[in-house]
Design a protein around this motif. Structure first.
Motif, PDB file in Angstrom:
ATOM      1  N   UNK A  76     -61.237  22.511 -31.712  1.00  0.00           N
ATOM      2  CA  UNK A  76     -60.962  23.181 -32.973  1.00  0.00           C
ATOM      3  C   UNK A  76     -59.611  23.873 -32.987  1.00  0.00           C
ATOM      4  N   UNK A  77     -59.121  24.230 -31.817  1.00  0.00           N
ATOM      5  CA  UNK A  77     -57.780  24.801 -31.729  1.00  0.00           C
ATOM      6  C   UNK A  77     -56.770  23.746 -32.187  1.00  0.00           C
ATOM      7  N   UNK A  78     -56.907  22.545 -31.644  1.00  0.00           N
ATOM      8  CA  UNK A  78     -56.001  21.458 -32.027  1.00  0.00           C
ATOM      9  C   UNK A  78     -56.175  21.098 -33.501  1.00  0.00           C
ATOM     10  N   UNK A  79     -57.446  20.925 -33.908  1.00  0.00           N
ATOM     11  CA  UNK A  79     -57.700  20.565 -35.288  1.00  0.00           C
ATOM     12  C   UNK A  79     -57.199  21.658 -36.229  1.00  0.00           C
ATOM     13  N   UNK A  83     -54.499  21.052 -39.090  1.00  0.00           N
ATOM     14  CA  UNK A  83     -54.920  21.185 -40.485  1.00  0.00           C
ATOM     15  C   UNK A  83     -54.119  22.281 -41.192  1.00  0.00           C
ATOM     16  N   UNK A  84     -53.964  23.426 -40.530  1.00  0.00           N
ATOM     17  CA  UNK A  84     -53.245  24.536 -41.154  1.00  0.00           C
ATOM     18  C   UNK A  84     -51.791  24.150 -41.398  1.00  0.00           C
ATOM     19  N   UNK A  85     -51.209  23.437 -40.453  1.00  0.00           N
ATOM     20  CA  UNK A  85     -49.806  23.028 -40.596  1.00  0.00           C
ATOM     21  C   UNK A  85     -49.645  22.079 -41.784  1.00  0.00           C
ATOM     22  N   UNK A  98     -59.175  18.506 -48.778  1.00  0.00           N
ATOM     23  CA  UNK A  98     -59.165  18.807 -47.343  1.00  0.00           C
ATOM     24  C   UNK A  98     -59.581  20.256 -47.104  1.00  0.00           C
ATOM     25  N   UNK A  99     -59.051  21.162 -47.937  1.00  0.00           N
ATOM     26  CA  UNK A  99     -59.416  22.580 -47.794  1.00  0.00           C
ATOM     27  C   UNK A  99     -60.922  22.752 -47.984  1.00  0.00           C
ATOM     28  N   UNK A 100     -61.475  22.059 -48.980  1.00  0.00           N
ATOM     29  CA  UNK A 100     -62.911  22.157 -49.242  1.00  0.00           C
ATOM     30  C   UNK A 100     -63.704  21.574 -48.076  1.00  0.00           C
ATOM     31  N   UNK A 101     -63.232  20.437 -47.568  1.00  0.00           N
ATOM     32  CA  UNK A 101     -63.947  19.783 -46.473  1.00  0.00           C
ATOM     33  C   UNK A 101     -64.002  20.664 -45.229  1.00  0.00           C
ATOM     34  N   UNK A 163     -53.922  30.903 -44.428  1.00  0.00           N
ATOM     35  CA  UNK A 163     -53.265  31.974 -45.195  1.00  0.00           C
ATOM     36  C   UNK A 163     -52.086  32.593 -44.449  1.00  0.00           C
ATOM     37  N   UNK A 164     -52.204  32.685 -43.119  1.00  0.00           N
ATOM     38  CA  UNK A 164     -51.122  33.280 -42.332  1.00  0.00           C
ATOM     39  C   UNK A 164     -49.861  32.417 -42.422  1.00  0.00           C
ATOM     40  N   UNK A 165     -50.035  31.116 -42.223  1.00  0.00           N
ATOM     41  CA  UNK A 165     -48.861  30.240 -42.251  1.00  0.00           C
ATOM     42  C   UNK A 165     -48.265  30.143 -43.647  1.00  0.00           C
TER      43      UNK A 165
END
Lengths: 289, 352
Positions: A76-79, A83-85, A98-101, A163-165
């Motif tokens: 999940x760290x990698x994912x 995803x966030x990027x 994607x955000x919803x998924x 949200x941070x990025x």
């Protein structure tokens, strides 16, 4: 604000509310927590130790959880980073989807999630025969446990980072590129230091949830004692077998891990919030000028 | 190093950001891309930097085509509008970044960063973090950070817009001198015409993804190519006139306009700068407009007089030399007659 409140409200209201809150907290949290340790240690420290480490099945369950949870967290760290990027840095069709998924694991019951994996990888499942022909075992084995745990904890890192990025914005990364940095250098020297506390916070939450996961894991594990029982499953099984001291002993370890996580969370949460506020402040400054 | 941009077109979805734009910046020059927001100037700058890819057209450094070269391989220094300093690095590390990723030796890095900090008189605060700096200091750090790897081109995106007015004026002059000293070909983007004229050797005025005019500040100011440029440069009076038989008419006022000899009337806009209007106490026979003095402001060597024509509901700004003003002895409320000494007529195909 809070000072004014306490002065305004009459003393009996303050007392009543405080006592009420304390009673609820004690009955629902403190007493059960203490009773876990009390029960676990009721046969003495020696028996406690024996319950934990001399029963090979229990010992295996502890080791299994300590292997499965970090593996799921690493996935999940990698994912989460990827995803966030993607979501914070690019506009593309399907972005909202994607955000919803990413959020679905929060709304889908873990048991249902487990059943989905059975449907997919089981003997009668869509991929079952192919997997069997190639000698790959997913269900009733550690890979299945990791998959189920990863699924259930999928949102934690990504939700913390998006949200941070977005608040930090792409400018520093672009600046690094224009200064001659390659993608790897941009990530390690600019992106990661900027999000490190948020990332760590997400990882801690993710880990806490991963270690305690019961529902989904219960469905895919097959409950094979000494092979696919994680700690939460072991607690339940010992309990069903009327092995109360054993059950409580494992429960107490889980509880200790939870308390440790909580402490870590408090420390990191503060840092993560600072980082977020700093990012928002800078973004605001850039927006208003 | 000279930069040329040839026939660049760029779309964002259905929005045409750049429409067949070509541009030339000579070696060592300081060029301003000037235009209202959304005109495509920042997009053009980012394409030159390689941070954005054009849909068609090419970018050249000297004679090398670099259109498909990545940003990090173009050796371009870029200063961002909001500086984009690395928030978790000290000033020293910010400036050193471009050198570290190029694997300079530690000694050379220290020397180079020290020299640059010295250049902007910030040696004392190399250990500070960006959040501890003032706006002007951040700007200078952003600039020397971009310059540290010795880029052949320096690009600046609205470099002064995030600063307050006083600092902005100070830094403008400083940038000008800085550029003269270093001689790095530089392009900067701005929406402030005063800033562009004050700093740049050459000004390129953009509107809606096209270049409206390019030239030295003097050329552009003296010979605006069209109504947009004149209007954008600001501080100009617009008179809506009617053209007929070689004349431009506004009520009683008549001006010669031989370019339009046709008998049928046509509407047009006449642009007159404040110093191109003259005021008289008395009517000079037909070619002037009656107006009333509303307001008088002394502004150094000129007096700014605002007059109103009640007949046309028109407010005009007139700049008079102080001697001229003294001769007329105007007071608010006085009746005057306005006539243009010089004017530019643009028959509309452009509308705001």
């Amino acid at each position: 604000m809070s000072i004014r409140r306490t002065r305004q409200d009459p003393w009996y209201v303050r007392w009543l509310l405080t006592v009420l809150a304390l009673v609820v907290l004690i009955v629902l949290v403190v007493v059960p927590l203490i009773s876990v340790f009390f029960e676990a240690l009721s046969g003495g420290i020696r028996a406690y130790w024996a319950n934990l480490f001399e029963d090979p099945d229990t010992r295996h369950s502890i080791l299994l959880t300590l292997a499965v949870a970090p593996t799921a967290v690493a996935c999940n760290l990698l994912f989460g980073l990827a995803a966030a990027w993607c979501i914070a840095r690019f506009q593309f069709p399907g972005r909202t989807l994607l955000i919803t998924l990413i959020d679905t694991p929060f709304s889908v019951s873990p048991v249902v999630a487990g059943l989905l994996f059975v449907l997919l990888f089981g003997q009668q499942g869509y991929l079952g025969s192919w997997l069997r022909d190639h000698g790959i075992k997913v269900l009733f084995s550690p890979p299945g446990l990791v998959l189920a745990t990863t699924f259930v904890t999928l949102p934690f890192v990504a939700r913390e980072l998006i949200p941070l990025m977005e608040a930090i914005g792409p400018d520093e990364e672009l600046a690094a590129i224009s200064l001659g940095a390659n993608a790897w250098q941009v990530f390690w020297r600019v992106t990661l230091p900027n999000i490190r506390w948020g990332l760590l916070y997400g990882v801690i939450l993710c880990n806490a949830r991963a270690m305690g996961e019961f529902g989904a894991v219960s469905v895919v594990s097959g409950h094979i004692t000494g092979q696919t029982d994680t700690m939460p499953l072991r607690v339940e099984k010992a309990f069903q077998e009327f092995n109360l001291p054993g059950s409580f002993a494992v429960a107490s370890v889980l509880t200790l891990l939870a308390v440790g996580t909580l402490l870590l969370k408090v420390i990191v949460e503060h840092k993560a919030r600072q980082q977020m506020e700093e990012a928002k402040r800078l973004a605001r400054e850039a927006g208003t000028e | 190093m000279s930069i040329s941009v040839r026939q660049i077109t760029k779309r964002f979805g259905s929005f045409l950001a750049l429409d067949n734009v070509s541009l030339e910046a000579e070696t060592g020059s300081l060029l301003a891309l000037l235009g209202p927001s959304g005109c495509g100037k920042t997009t053009l700058l980012r394409i030159i930097a390689g941070l954005e890819m054009p849909d068609s057209g090419s970018v050249h450094h000297l004679d090398d085509e670099v259109t498909h070269r990545r940003a990090r391989e173009r050796n371009v220094g870029f200063v961002f509008q909001h500086f984009a300093l690395f928030r978790h690095m000290t000033v020293f590390e910010n400036v050193a970044f471009g050198l570290r990723v190029r694997h300079w030796s530690e000694d050379r890095i220290r020397q180079r960063v020290h020299d640059l900090l010295h250049l902007v008189r910030m040696e004392e605060i190399g250990w500070k973090y960006p959040s501890q700096l003032s706006g002007g200091q951040r700007q200078r750090v952003a600039l020397i950070r971009a310059l540290a790897p010795e880029p052949s081109v320096l690009l600046l995106d609205e470099p002064f817009s995030a600063l307050d007015r006083k600092v902005r004026l100070e830094l403008r002059g400083w940038l000008r001198r800085f550029h003269e000293e270093l001689g790095v070909t530089s392009i900067f983007v701005t929406h402030d015409q005063e800033e562009a004229f004050d700093v740049a050797d050459k000004v390129v005025i953009m509107n809606r993804g096209r270049i409206e005019q390019a030239g030295t500040p003097l050329e552009v100011f003296e010979h605006p190519a069209n109504a947009f440029v004149l209007d954008f440069l600001g501080n100009v009076n617009v008179l809506n006139v009617r053209l007929q038989n070689g004349k431009a008419k506004l009520g009683e006022m008549e001006m010669d306009y031989p370019n339009y000899p046709h008998p049928e009337t046509r509407d047009a806009a006449v642009y007159v700068r404040p110093h191109e209007l003259r005021l008289d106490r008395f009517n000079r026979g037909g070619s002037s407009l009656e107006a009333k003095v509303v307001h008088v402001t002394p502004a150094g060597s000129v007096m700014k007089v605002r007059v109103r024509s009640d007949e046309f509901g028109l407010l005009l700004n007139v700049d008079l030399a102080t001697s001229e003003f003294a001769e007329l002895g105007l007071q608010p409320g006085d009746r005057v007659y306005v006539s243009p000494r010089q004017m530019r007529v643009f028959v509309p195909d452009y509308s705001i």
